[in-house]
Each structure stands twice: as C-alpha cells, then as structure tokens.
Write an enzyme that holds these catalytic residues in place. Sequence first.
Site, PDB file in Angstrom:
ATOM      1  N   MET A  30       0.872  -1.064   0.019  1.00 22.82           N
ATOM      2  CA  MET A  30       0.095   0.087   0.014  1.00 22.82           C
ATOM      3  C   MET A  30       0.874   1.114   0.068  1.00 22.82           C
ATOM      4  SD  MET A  30      -3.181  -0.962   2.159  1.00 22.82           S
ATOM      5  CE  MET A  30      -2.760  -0.942   3.827  1.00 22.82           C
ATOM      6  N   LEU A  33       6.923   2.589   1.485  1.00 25.48           N
ATOM      7  CA  LEU A  33       7.884   1.129   1.751  1.00 25.48           C
ATOM      8  C   LEU A  33       8.936   1.359   2.711  1.00 25.48           C
ATOM      9  CD1 LEU A  33       8.197   0.384  -1.989  1.00 25.48           C
ATOM     10  CD2 LEU A  33       6.239   0.042  -0.538  1.00 25.48           C
ATOM     11  N   HIS A  37       9.109  -4.096   3.282  1.00 29.81           N
ATOM     12  CA  HIS A  37       8.738  -4.283   1.794  1.00 29.81           C
ATOM     13  C   HIS A  37      10.016  -4.719   1.125  1.00 29.81           C
ATOM     14  CE1 HIS A  37       5.580  -1.350   3.280  1.00 29.81           C
ATOM     15  NE2 HIS A  37       4.801  -2.396   2.834  1.00 29.81           N
ATOM     16  N   GLN A  61     -10.387  -1.934   2.009  1.00 31.50           N
ATOM     17  CA  GLN A  61      -9.951  -2.830   3.336  1.00 31.50           C
ATOM     18  C   GLN A  61      -9.926  -1.933   4.763  1.00 31.50           C
ATOM     19  OE1 GLN A  61      -6.147  -3.874   1.486  1.00 31.50           O
ATOM     20  NE2 GLN A  61      -5.363  -3.604   3.482  1.00 31.50           N
ATOM     21  N   GLY A 148       4.596 -10.535   3.880  1.00 29.42           N
ATOM     22  CA  GLY A 148       5.475 -10.417   5.073  1.00 29.42           C
ATOM     23  C   GLY A 148       4.634 -11.243   6.239  1.00 29.42           C
ATOM     24  N   SER A 186       6.815  -1.327  10.273  1.00 29.06           N
ATOM     25  CA  SER A 186       5.271  -1.153   9.455  1.00 29.06           C
ATOM     26  C   SER A 186       5.323   0.360   9.271  1.00 29.06           C
ATOM     27  CB  SER A 186       4.399  -1.353  10.981  1.00 29.06           C
ATOM     28  OG  SER A 186       3.206  -0.752  10.610  1.00 29.06           O
TER      29      SER A 186
HETATM   30  O1  PAF Z   1      -0.387  -5.761   3.666  1.00 31.60           O
HETATM   31  C1  PAF Z   1      -0.720  -4.780   2.843  1.00 31.60           C
HETATM   32  O2  PAF Z   1       0.068  -3.934   2.655  1.00 31.60           O
HETATM   33  C2  PAF Z   1      -2.146  -4.823   2.321  1.00 31.60           C
HETATM   34  O3  PAF Z   1      -2.987  -5.705   3.020  1.00 31.60           O
HETATM   35  C3  PAF Z   1      -2.050  -5.610   0.956  1.00 31.60           C
HETATM   36  C4  PAF Z   1      -1.704  -7.150   0.928  1.00 31.60           C
HETATM   37  C5  PAF Z   1      -1.056  -4.870  -0.033  1.00 31.60           C
HETATM   38  C6  PAF Z   1      -3.386  -5.431   0.188  1.00 31.60           C
HETATM   39  O4  PAF Z   1      -3.854  -4.157   0.022  1.00 31.60           O
END
Ligand code: PAF
Length: 283
Positions: A30, A33, A37, A61, A148, A186
């Site tokens: 998302m 980074l 990531h 989400q 992750g 995070s």
């Molecule tokens: O873990 C994340 O960053 C998000 O939930 C994902 C897997 C990119 C889906 O939007």
Amino acid sequence: MQIIKSIDALRAAVKPLAMQGKTIGLVPTMGALHDGHGALIKESVKNCDVTVVSVFLNPIQFGKNEDLDKYPKRLEADAKLAESLGADFVFAPSVAEMYPDGDPLTLVRDETLESMYCGAYRPGHFRGVLTVVSKLFLISGANHAYFGEKDYQQVFLIERMVRDLNFDIQIHRVKIVREASGLALSSRNEYLTDLERSQALSISTGLKQAKETFEKGERRVAVLRDVVIKSILGNRGQVQYVEVVNQKDLQKFNGALREEDKVVILVAAFFGKTRLIDNIELN
Ligand code: PAF
C-alpha cells in the site's frame, strides 16, 4: 524501471515477458515502503525474472474510522526504493482504475477466519484484502507473490484463498523485519511519538519473553499470554488481543500445549492512537 498506472498498460508490459517464459513476481503493497517491503522485493528479484511492485492504498480494506486518509503516501520515494532493489515495474493505479464502478459488488471472503483476531476488530478488512489481492493476481498474471509474516493472519488467509480458488500462483512468506530495538517494521510506526515508540517495544519484548518462557518448558497458554499482556500493559499500551493459535489452522488454543503443537502468538495493541500488530512462532 517503469511506473505504470493503468491495468491495460501493465498487462501489455507483462504478458509478452510471460509468453517468453519469464517468471513474474508480485509484491503487493500500500506504499510508504520500508525495509520490510524491501525484503519482499529482494526475495522476488532474487527468485523471479520480472518483479512487479504494486502500490495501491486499497480503500475497501479500511473501516470508516480507520487511518485511510492519514496513511503515508510517497509514490516517488517508493518507486526509487523499488528501482534500487531491482524491481522492473511499479504498478500504481488510482482508485477509479481499480474500482471503476465504485465499491465492487463481487467480493472474496473467508467465511470462517475473516471475523477472528484482527478481523473481529476490523469488520470487512480481510474481504477488502482478499478482493484486492485477487484482482492484483489476475491483473499482473504473476506466478509468485511475496507477503510479510508480520501480517500473519493476512498471509494465512491469502494462502488458503489460493488453494480454495485454484489461483495459479505460489505464495512466499517472508520473515518479519525488525528494527535493532525489536520493533517490527510497519508503515504505521510513523504515527508513533518518540515516547510511544519506546513504549511499543513492549510488544516485541513481551513476545520474546513469552518465547523464552516457552523454551524453559512452560506450556500453559494462559501463562504465555499473560507474559505478553503484562509487558504491554506495563508500558501504557492497550491490548486489543493476544492469542495463542495453531499455525496450521489459526484456531485458538486454551489449556496446555502438547509437544506436537506448533503455535504462534498473535498480538494487536494500541499505543496512543496507533494500532500495531506483531507475532512470534513457538516451535
Ligand atoms: O499488507 C498490505 O500492505 C495490504 O493488506 C495488501 C496485501 C497490499 C493489500 O492491500
């Protein structure tokens, strides 16, 4: 490296490479980074011929009162990092590109696990994740995807979805990347004040202590949970949940663990207004 914003353009770029027999790795993100990531991108670059990093802040989400609006956004820096690690494409579609008809009517859900643990506190979260991840799998045509283990429930649900729906893709789990202090990386760590950041170390410290307690022979689930809960509460954190669950099916354990049980402790806690998750496997 190319930044691509449309679905058609990504397909047009990736399909010919797949036809030449190249393997395609996908790293869904998302954005905002960090080195966590980075570890996923490195794994994909190491194992696949072509790496696509998706950067899409997926609105479906997030709950109404969650941090969608304040979630850090910095596509340029993300693209630079992805490029420096060897990614070939950053796929950064708009919300209108991904959901041209508004919120999708067709959703992918896990009827059983989506309302447990994180799902219990974030209604609709996992169906939003599974839906967008399915779309990203279909759009990218990837053979491999990297997630992750910090989001333990998420990667479990994605693996299960892939088996249930026969997606032709291999899911790779990548270990949690931690700061030297122990704090799991995070994007949400950026919300923490200095004080909250030092208090938040109580999550990883508590998990480590629980693992040490387990390694000394303690098998009572209540005692192991208490070690983590006390660590967080003692540092002004608010515990949302601490559960000892089976690695195989994510079902909760009570009572005492048997030698053959392979479990993971899952945690969600707030420091100030920031919700953090973490986990540790006990083997
Ligand atoms: O873990 C994340 O960053 C998000 O939930 C994902 C897997 C990119 C889906 O939007």
